[in-house]
Scaffold this motif. Structure first.
Motif, short mmCIF file in Angstrom:
data_model
loop_
_atom_site.label_atom_id
_atom_site.label_comp_id
_atom_site.label_asym_id
_atom_site.label_seq_id
_atom_site.Cartn_x
_atom_site.Cartn_y
_atom_site.Cartn_z
N TRP A 247 0.64 -1.25 -0.27
CA TRP A 247 0.06 0.33 0.08
C TRP A 247 0.43 1.57 -0.17
N ASP A 290 -2.18 -1.03 -4.12
CA ASP A 290 -1.87 -0.29 -5.40
C ASP A 290 -1.25 0.41 -5.74
N GLN A 436 -9.08 3.58 -2.12
CA GLN A 436 -9.52 1.85 -3.09
C GLN A 436 -8.26 1.79 -3.40
N PRO A 437 -7.72 -0.14 -4.38
CA PRO A 437 -6.76 -0.45 -4.99
C PRO A 437 -6.45 0.08 -6.10
N VAL A 438 -6.39 1.63 -6.29
CA VAL A 438 -6.54 1.85 -8.06
C VAL A 438 -5.23 2.94 -7.97
N SER A 439 -4.24 1.71 -8.86
CA SER A 439 -2.51 2.49 -9.41
C SER A 439 -3.00 3.51 -10.31
#
Length: 448
Positions: A247, A290, A436-439
């Motif tokens: 993270w 992310d 949120q796990p958004v790169s």
């Protein structure tokens, strides 16, 4: 070999050497003479083999994971009359494992009343009567822990990197200046600066062994962070912190969390920090979080010299952790070897010999023990050392590279120093986390 060294460089070297009780080892007369005559010879510091005796120093450890536990053991290894008397972590099981390791390695029992759990555990530890703070928590929390420790007038050892964002870096710099004004010692976990072979090589380079420095490459390429299974009953916050290696808000991503080793080394050897970064990166393998899997960044100095930094965490690929600096007359791996451009080895660090008379390939004292020896020595000799600025500079260099890769645009040092970027949740509770796990997608995110 007759390259000039600024008077301020000599002053800083003499001050650091004296602070660690090193003048006798290199000869005070020689150093003072070199100041008067303006000779260019630079002598590497000769670190003490053990910290001097003195009144008991009680240390509290904040962050009881693997590195924190290792740092606590290194502190106990550093010399006589050193104690670990308090532990703090957000998880009880980490405290339990740390206590077990310390008991096994040094027969030290840490009482239940001095083991503190939760997001405010660091405050209770600081108030528990310790003299020294060892800060090794998740990087996101480091600035606030360091600030509280300095406000309480505690000597500090803080791990690298300094922070995950520019706001955190500026906080660490401010706390470092407060510590300096209070006469506190702050040693950081930039272990290469405490390692004999790196220091000897630095001395050779500073004295002109490869001529004028031109450029460099550095690498922290290793296997992936691995899979992570969230257990039933864990909140978002607990799952994220237990999976902190994936993270951004907890580690700063790989270019900050891992490549900081190499960045700090090259900034040290070039004796300044880059002023611009131009990079790229991406994500292919990582199953959670992310963060990116890889980065490649050009770090550019104010004179247009530069070094390229590469880091990667992906399984099944070629691994490489190391550095190379190129000069007008040769190149070095920074650690123990210097070559000419015909690949002839022209200098090599002499390691201690084993019982068969063969080089061990290791320094006599591990860099992790040495940094604690230097830490305790500075405290007990009342000659404070403060390494905050160099750690902050190396951390911000990594952040600059990360933001360039995320945005797909060049990012400058000035932009980062003035950025209001602050990562992480607004409050710390054991519940949902709105991250949120958004790169990032390069070209879609403006530079910060």
């Amino acid at each position: 070999m007759e390259k000039k060294i600024k008077q301020s460089d000599r002053r800083q070297f003499i001050g650091n050497a004296a602070a660690l009780g090193l003048m006798g080892a290199i000869g005070a007369g020689y150093v003072l003479s070199s100041c008067k005559t303006q000779k260019s010879e630079y002598a590497p510091p000769v670190f003490p083999e053990t910290a001097p005796d003195g009144p008991v120093l009680k240390a509290g450890l904040i962050g009881c994971g693997g590195r924190g536990t290792g740092a606590a053991v290194n502190f106990l290894n550093a010399g006589p009359n050193l104690q670990i008397t308090a532990l703090a972590d957000v998880f009880q099981d980490r405290i339990d494992r740390c206590r077990e390791t310390i008991k096994k390695s040094h027969q030290v029992e840490i009482s239940d009343k001095n083991c503190f759990v939760g997001f405010d555990a660091y405050k209770r530890l600081i108030e528990s009567g310790v003299d020294v703070i060892i800060e090794a928590s998740a990087t996101h929390f480091r600035p606030r822990h360091f600030e509280a420790a300095v406000q309480a007038r505690k000597h500090c050892f803080i791990e690298k990197p300094a922070a995950v964002d520019p706001v955190g870096v500026r906080s660490v710099i401010a706390s470092g200046k407060m510590a300096e004004a209070a006469g506190l010692t702050v040693v950081t976990g930039t272990q290469r600066r405490h390692q004999a072979d790196y220091n000897e090589t630095f001395s050779m380079i500073k004295n002109g062994a490869i001529g004028e420095l031109i450029s460099a490459n550095c690498y922290y390429n290793r296997g992936g962070a691995g899979y992570f299974t969230r257990q039933e009953g864990w909140t978002d916050m607990e799952a994220m912190i237990r999976n902190r290696a994936n993270w951004l808000w907890l580690t700063g991503d790989n270019v900050v969390n891992l490549l900081v080793h190499n960045i700090d080394c090259l900034n040290w050897f070039f004796e300044k920090h880059p002023v611009k970064a131009s990079g790229f990166g991406g994500r292919y393998h990582r199953p959670t979080g992310d963060m990116y899997d890889f980065f490649s960044v050009d770090f550019i100095f104010d004179d247009q010299k530069r070094y390229q930094g590469m880091c990667r965490e992906m399984d099944g690929c070629t691994n490489n952790i190391g550095d190379v600096i190129f000069g007008t007359d040769g190149y070095t791996n920074c650690q123990n070897k210097i070559f000419d451009y015909n690949d002839n080895l022209i200098w090599e660090y002499k390691y201690p010999l084993d019982h068969d008379g063969k080089p061990t390939g290791r320094t006599a004292i591990s860099s992790y023990d040495q940094e604690m020896i230097n830490f305790v020595t500075a405290i007990r000799t009342k000659k404070p050392v403060n390494q905050v600025e160099e750690l902050a500079n190396s951390t911000l260099t990594g952040i600059m590279g990360r933001e360039s890769a995320y945005s797909g645009k060049d990012v400058t040092w000035e932009e980062m120093m003035n950025s209001d970027l602050k990562l992480g949740p607004k409050e710390y509770t054991w519940g949902p986390v709105d991250i949120q796990p958004v790169s990032p997608v390069p070209g879609m995110k403006p530079s910060t």
